[in-house]
Design a protein around this motif. Sequence first.
Motif, PDB file in Angstrom:
ATOM      1  N   UNK A 139       0.829  -1.222   0.000  1.00 21.01           N
ATOM      2  CA  UNK A 139       0.000   0.000   0.000  1.00 21.01           C
ATOM      3  C   UNK A 139       0.858   1.264   0.000  1.00 21.01           C
ATOM      4  N   UNK A 140       0.536   2.173  -0.943  1.00 16.31           N
ATOM      5  CA  UNK A 140       1.208   3.478  -0.941  1.00 16.31           C
ATOM      6  C   UNK A 140       0.200   4.635  -0.917  1.00 16.31           C
ATOM      7  N   UNK A 141      -1.096   4.297  -0.909  1.00 16.12           N
ATOM      8  CA  UNK A 141      -2.134   5.338  -0.783  1.00 16.12           C
ATOM      9  C   UNK A 141      -3.041   4.955   0.389  1.00 16.12           C
ATOM     10  N   UNK A 142      -3.112   5.842   1.388  1.00 17.06           N
ATOM     11  CA  UNK A 142      -3.942   5.533   2.568  1.00 17.06           C
ATOM     12  C   UNK A 142      -5.427   5.677   2.242  1.00 17.06           C
ATOM     13  N   UNK A 143      -6.249   4.866   2.940  1.00 16.88           N
ATOM     14  CA  UNK A 143      -7.703   4.925   2.715  1.00 16.88           C
ATOM     15  C   UNK A 143      -8.210   6.354   2.948  1.00 16.88           C
ATOM     16  N   UNK A 144      -7.695   6.999   3.997  1.00 19.74           N
ATOM     17  CA  UNK A 144      -8.146   8.351   4.337  1.00 19.74           C
ATOM     18  C   UNK A 144      -7.878   9.338   3.205  1.00 19.74           C
ATOM     19  N   UNK A 145      -6.750   9.166   2.526  1.00 19.36           N
ATOM     20  CA  UNK A 145      -6.425  10.073   1.410  1.00 19.36           C
ATOM     21  C   UNK A 145      -7.440   9.902   0.280  1.00 19.36           C
ATOM     22  N   UNK A 146      -7.784   8.649   0.005  1.00 17.61           N
ATOM     23  CA  UNK A 146      -8.762   8.362  -1.052  1.00 17.61           C
ATOM     24  C   UNK A 146     -10.119   8.926  -0.698  1.00 17.61           C
ATOM     25  N   UNK A 147     -10.522   8.722   0.578  1.00 16.01           N
ATOM     26  CA  UNK A 147     -11.834   9.218   1.022  1.00 16.01           C
ATOM     27  C   UNK A 147     -11.898  10.738   0.930  1.00 16.01           C
ATOM     28  N   UNK A 148     -10.809  11.387   1.353  1.00 22.51           N
ATOM     29  CA  UNK A 148     -10.791  12.857   1.332  1.00 22.51           C
ATOM     30  C   UNK A 148     -10.898  13.356  -0.110  1.00 22.51           C
ATOM     31  N   UNK A 149     -10.193  12.691  -1.000  1.00 23.38           N
ATOM     32  CA  UNK A 149     -10.224  13.090  -2.406  1.00 23.38           C
ATOM     33  C   UNK A 149     -11.649  12.912  -2.970  1.00 23.38           C
ATOM     34  N   UNK A 150     -12.245  11.742  -2.670  1.00 24.22           N
ATOM     35  CA  UNK A 150     -13.596  11.471  -3.174  1.00 24.22           C
ATOM     36  C   UNK A 150     -14.579  12.514  -2.632  1.00 24.22           C
ATOM     37  N   UNK A 151     -14.397  12.883  -1.373  1.00 25.30           N
ATOM     38  CA  UNK A 151     -15.299  13.875  -0.790  1.00 25.30           C
ATOM     39  C   UNK A 151     -15.108  15.243  -1.466  1.00 25.30           C
ATOM     40  N   UNK A 152     -13.838  15.643  -1.693  1.00 18.06           N
ATOM     41  CA  UNK A 152     -13.544  16.907  -2.403  1.00 18.06           C
ATOM     42  C   UNK A 152     -14.194  16.930  -3.779  1.00 18.06           C
ATOM     43  N   UNK A 153     -14.117  15.786  -4.457  1.00 14.74           N
ATOM     44  CA  UNK A 153     -14.609  15.725  -5.844  1.00 14.74           C
ATOM     45  C   UNK A 153     -16.093  15.369  -5.909  1.00 14.74           C
ATOM     46  N   UNK A 154     -16.697  15.227  -4.733  1.00 12.42           N
ATOM     47  CA  UNK A 154     -18.118  14.837  -4.616  1.00 12.42           C
ATOM     48  C   UNK A 154     -18.429  13.545  -5.374  1.00 12.42           C
ATOM     49  N   UNK A 155     -17.573  12.543  -5.116  1.00 12.20           N
ATOM     50  CA  UNK A 155     -17.769  11.219  -5.723  1.00 12.20           C
ATOM     51  C   UNK A 155     -18.005  10.210  -4.598  1.00 12.20           C
ATOM     52  N   UNK A 156     -18.710   9.120  -4.917  1.00 10.81           N
ATOM     53  CA  UNK A 156     -18.804   8.021  -3.964  1.00 10.81           C
ATOM     54  C   UNK A 156     -17.465   7.287  -3.954  1.00 10.81           C
ATOM     55  N   UNK A 157     -17.201   6.607  -2.835  1.00 13.26           N
ATOM     56  CA  UNK A 157     -15.874   5.999  -2.665  1.00 13.26           C
ATOM     57  C   UNK A 157     -16.002   4.547  -2.222  1.00 13.26           C
ATOM     58  N   UNK A 158     -15.265   3.666  -2.886  1.00 11.23           N
ATOM     59  CA  UNK A 158     -15.243   2.245  -2.506  1.00 11.23           C
ATOM     60  C   UNK A 158     -13.804   1.754  -2.537  1.00 11.23           C
ATOM     61  N   UNK A 159     -13.400   1.086  -1.461  1.00 14.18           N
ATOM     62  CA  UNK A 159     -12.087   0.430  -1.490  1.00 14.18           C
ATOM     63  C   UNK A 159     -12.347  -1.064  -1.438  1.00 14.18           C
TER      64      UNK A 159
END
Length: 153
Positions: A79-99
């Motif tokens: 892993x080189x991308x944390x879940x929190x980073x992905x969630x924050x990005x999805x929230x900024x871009x107003x997208x749903x997020x699934x890991x």
Amino acid sequence: MEENFEILDTANKESVGSAATSLESSIKWGDSFLIMYSITDRSRFESVSHLKRIIDLVKQTLGIPTVIVVNKCDMENGRVVRTGEGKALASDLRCSFFELSVAECSVAVEVAVEKLVREVRLEYQRHLLAMDKQSRMLQMRHALSLKHPAARF
Ligand SMILES: Nc1nc2c(ncn2[C@@H]2O[C@H](COP(=O)(O)OP(=O)(O)OP(=O)(O)O)[C@@H](O)[C@H]2O)c(=O)[nH]1
């Protein structure tokens, strides 16, 4: 009502140079988007914002149904991308997020795709409502102009 969904995989289409034209024509074709990166690939994660900006520009709206799917969550060691980073990005871009892990859980993939399909249906209903409202306003204007020919609306 019958619904048909077609999926176009834009893998390997870069958003620079001549490949960008091909990417843009794929984006024009789509009504919704599933942006995918892997927890083991930081550069793909970093390209998500740029890709979403292109989608918004090409589709001329910020409301286009888009989900972000992060794959390979079974590969925690790489892993080189944390879940929190992905969630924050999805929230900024107003997208749903699934890991999830495509390799380990097909149900999770179904859940992500179903969410996208639900968002498309909602967007379509919003579009129908807006069209209906517009057509009722036009009818009202027309009726008023017949009643008061000199009035301008
Ligand atoms: N461990 C693991 N490996 C996966 C997973 N999903 C895909 N892979 C592996 O990753 C590699 C690439 O998978 P592909 O399905 O070819 O991915 P792709 O859509 O072509 O990926 P791009 O080349 O980035 O567009 C293959 O070796 C897959 O077996 C996953 O969830 N977990």
